[in-house]
Design a protein around this motif. Sequence first.
Motif, short mmCIF file in Angstrom:
data_model
loop_
_atom_site.label_atom_id
_atom_site.label_comp_id
_atom_site.label_asym_id
_atom_site.label_seq_id
_atom_site.Cartn_x
_atom_site.Cartn_y
_atom_site.Cartn_z
N THR A 19 0.83 -1.21 0.00
CA THR A 19 0.00 0.00 0.00
C THR A 19 0.86 1.26 0.00
OG1 THR A 19 -1.69 -1.20 1.24
CG2 THR A 19 -1.86 1.19 1.20
N ILE A 22 2.28 1.76 -3.48
CA ILE A 22 1.28 2.29 -4.41
C ILE A 22 1.04 3.78 -4.15
CG2 ILE A 22 -1.15 2.15 -5.10
CD1 ILE A 22 0.53 -0.12 -6.17
N LEU A 23 0.92 4.15 -2.89
CA LEU A 23 0.70 5.56 -2.57
C LEU A 23 1.89 6.42 -2.99
CD1 LEU A 23 -0.98 5.31 0.95
CD2 LEU A 23 -2.03 6.01 -1.21
N GLN A 25 3.95 5.76 -5.45
CA GLN A 25 3.95 5.85 -6.91
C GLN A 25 2.89 6.84 -7.39
OE1 GLN A 25 6.05 4.41 -9.07
NE2 GLN A 25 7.17 3.66 -7.30
N LEU A 26 1.75 6.87 -6.75
CA LEU A 26 0.71 7.84 -7.13
C LEU A 26 1.17 9.27 -6.84
CD1 LEU A 26 -2.49 6.02 -5.88
CD2 LEU A 26 -1.84 6.48 -8.25
N LYS A 27 1.88 9.43 -5.73
CA LYS A 27 2.37 10.76 -5.38
C LYS A 27 3.39 11.23 -6.41
CE LYS A 27 2.19 12.99 -1.24
NZ LYS A 27 1.22 14.03 -1.09
N SER A 29 3.63 10.23 -9.54
CA SER A 29 3.07 10.37 -10.88
C SER A 29 2.39 11.73 -11.06
CB SER A 29 2.06 9.25 -11.14
OG SER A 29 0.93 9.40 -10.30
N LYS A 30 2.04 12.40 -9.99
CA LYS A 30 1.40 13.72 -10.09
C LYS A 30 2.41 14.84 -10.28
CE LYS A 30 -2.63 12.47 -7.43
NZ LYS A 30 -3.40 12.68 -6.21
N TYR A 31 3.70 14.52 -10.10
CA TYR A 31 4.73 15.55 -10.23
C TYR A 31 5.03 15.79 -11.71
CZ TYR A 31 9.19 17.94 -9.73
OH TYR A 31 10.21 18.84 -9.81
#
Length: 68
Positions: A19, A22-23, A25-27, A29-31
């Motif tokens: 988890t 994943i979090l 990677q999501l953080k 990917s927004k950069y």
Amino acid sequence: MPQLDTSTWFIMITSMIFTLFILFQLKLSKYNYPHNTESTTKPSPKTSAPWTKKWTKIYSPLSLPQQL
């Protein structure tokens, strides 16, 4: 005295690491990364200081010959 049940620890730790991965990677990917990879910094103008004209050598105490 009851025993501590550790049978679910492996699943909990594994799911927690997954988890967090994943979090993270999501953080990331927004950069927004810059598309231009060339350096945009300009060289700073050289300022004339009195100590820049004089060359001095600093000796480390350990590199000096021993004095007896």
